[in-house]
Design an enzyme around this catalytic site. Structure first.
Site, PDB file in Angstrom:
ATOM      1  CB  SER A  11     -81.087  17.601  21.901  1.00 50.03           C
ATOM      2  OG  SER A  11     -81.049  16.646  20.866  1.00 50.03           O
ATOM      3  NE  ARG A  45     -71.025  11.751  14.880  1.00 50.22           N
ATOM      4  CZ  ARG A  45     -71.375  13.005  14.542  1.00 50.22           C
ATOM      5  NH1 ARG A  45     -70.963  13.510  13.402  1.00 50.22           N
ATOM      6  NH2 ARG A  45     -72.138  13.708  15.335  1.00 50.22           N
ATOM      7  NE  ARG A  62     -76.383  25.149  15.871  1.00 47.41           N
ATOM      8  CZ  ARG A  62     -77.405  24.317  15.828  1.00 47.41           C
ATOM      9  NH1 ARG A  62     -78.608  24.738  16.130  1.00 47.41           N
ATOM     10  NH2 ARG A  62     -77.232  23.050  15.486  1.00 47.41           N
ATOM     11  CG  ASP A  93     -73.642  22.005  15.790  1.00 47.62           C
ATOM     12  OD1 ASP A  93     -73.421  20.778  15.861  1.00 47.62           O
ATOM     13  OD2 ASP A  93     -74.279  22.520  14.847  1.00 47.62           O
ATOM     14  CG  LEU A 118     -70.301  29.530  35.743  1.00 45.33           C
ATOM     15  CD1 LEU A 118     -70.875  30.714  34.972  1.00 45.33           C
ATOM     16  CD2 LEU A 118     -69.314  28.750  34.875  1.00 45.33           C
ATOM     17  NE  ARG A 126     -70.796  20.139  11.435  1.00 44.79           N
ATOM     18  CZ  ARG A 126     -71.475  21.257  11.675  1.00 44.79           C
ATOM     19  NH1 ARG A 126     -71.397  22.260  10.823  1.00 44.79           N
ATOM     20  NH2 ARG A 126     -72.210  21.376  12.760  1.00 44.79           N
ATOM     21  CG  HIS A 173     -69.112  13.682  20.996  1.00 44.16           C
ATOM     22  ND1 HIS A 173     -69.758  14.815  20.551  1.00 44.16           N
ATOM     23  CD2 HIS A 173     -69.666  12.653  20.295  1.00 44.16           C
ATOM     24  CE1 HIS A 173     -70.659  14.488  19.635  1.00 44.16           C
ATOM     25  NE2 HIS A 173     -70.604  13.176  19.451  1.00 44.16           N
ATOM     26  CD  GLU A 211     -85.260  16.879  19.537  1.00 40.73           C
ATOM     27  OE1 GLU A 211     -84.351  17.567  20.050  1.00 40.73           O
ATOM     28  OE2 GLU A 211     -86.434  16.923  19.933  1.00 40.73           O
ATOM     29  NE  ARG A 248     -76.258  13.346  17.261  1.00 41.76           N
ATOM     30  CZ  ARG A 248     -75.368  14.305  17.120  1.00 41.76           C
ATOM     31  NH1 ARG A 248     -74.110  14.087  17.409  1.00 41.76           N
ATOM     32  NH2 ARG A 248     -75.720  15.488  16.682  1.00 41.76           N
TER      33      ARG A 248
END
Ligand code: FPP
Length: 232
Positions: free
Chosen positions: A58, A26, A178, A13, A124, A17, A30, A60, A64
């Site tokens: 997500s 923005r 988080r 997250d 990994l 910001r 990313h 959700e 955006r």
């Protein structure tokens, strides 16, 4: 460090910001966040973490603005073009969790190509949670189970371990991190974090680095995991 968590989940997250604070769009957050994925995957691999599950998109996030969703759809292509060689050199295996079908064809293809190319790597497991939502994951699992029972494929005798097998992510999460200060789980790995240690750091994801990961693991080592029992 004596105790390395086998499975780590991260809610990445703070990209927006981070960018805003620098007067950038923005999407710049990313982009930097994708570079952090490389840094953190290499660090986790060096430390001997088995699986890193990153919340990249997500169920959700479709809400955006179109340009931001469009950019997030392009990022896997940019990321793998730049870093697949390094992932291969380091033996990192890429997987994904979520419903890929909703993404544009080319996004689906770059992800599937990375999964195929890295499938035999022994290091990994870098699992990208994409179009992922935990409630939806549980719903799909229930539907599949109901179908299996109805068609006579199995008895109605499911155990906790078998519930896990119906999910996208089958492992229990040992450590959930988080970034960027919010104290929420946001529909992420709800079944899998039943006994996870939770760490919320104020650091924005684009600034999170190897040292931050090591600090989280040090904090994890200070925790007393009792699973409802008593300290030994
Ligand atoms: C949350 O920050 C971040 C996201 C919704 C996207 C995370 C995606 C990446 C880090 C890159 C994905 C790349 C690959 C290769 C899969 P936010 O935008 O909600 O930040 P904010 O809360 O500060 O606005």
């Amino acid at each position: 460090m004596k105790n390395i968590p086998q499975t780590i989940g991260i809610i990445m997250d703070g990209n927006g910001r981070w960018a805003k604070a620098k007067g950038l769009p923005r999407t710049a957050g990313h982009k930097q966040g994708a570079d952090t994925i490389r840094t953190v995957a290499l660090a986790a691999n060096d430390l001997g973490v088995k699986k890193l599950i990153l919340y990249a998109f997500s169920t959700e996030n479709w809400k955006r603005p179109d340009d931001e969703v469009g950019y997030l759809c392009k990022l896997p292509g940019i990321f793998f073009a730049r870093y697949i060689k390094e992932l291969m050199e380091n033996g990192i295996r890429v997987t994904f969790a979520g419903e890929l079908e909703r993404f544009p064809k080319d996004t689906q293809e770059v992800i599937q190509k990375a999964v195929l190319q890295t499938k035999d790597n022994p290091g990994l497991e870098l699992c990208i949670a994409i179009n992922y939502g935990s409630r939806r994951e549980i719903l799909l699992a229930m539907q599949k189970y109901a179908k299996d029972v109805a068609s006579g494929n199995r008895e109605n005798d499911i155990t906790e371990e078998e519930v896990s097998n119906y999910l996208f992510v089958k492992e229990d999460v040992d450590l959930m991190i988080r970034t960027s200060g919010e104290l929420r789980i946001s529909n992420y790995l709800l079944w899998q974090i039943a006994y996870a240690e939770l760490i919320f750091t104020p650091v924005a994801w684009p600034d999170f680095d190897r040292e931050c990961l090591e600090q989280c693991i040090e904090e994890y080592n200070r925790r007393d995991r009792r699973y409802g029992g008593l300290t030994k």
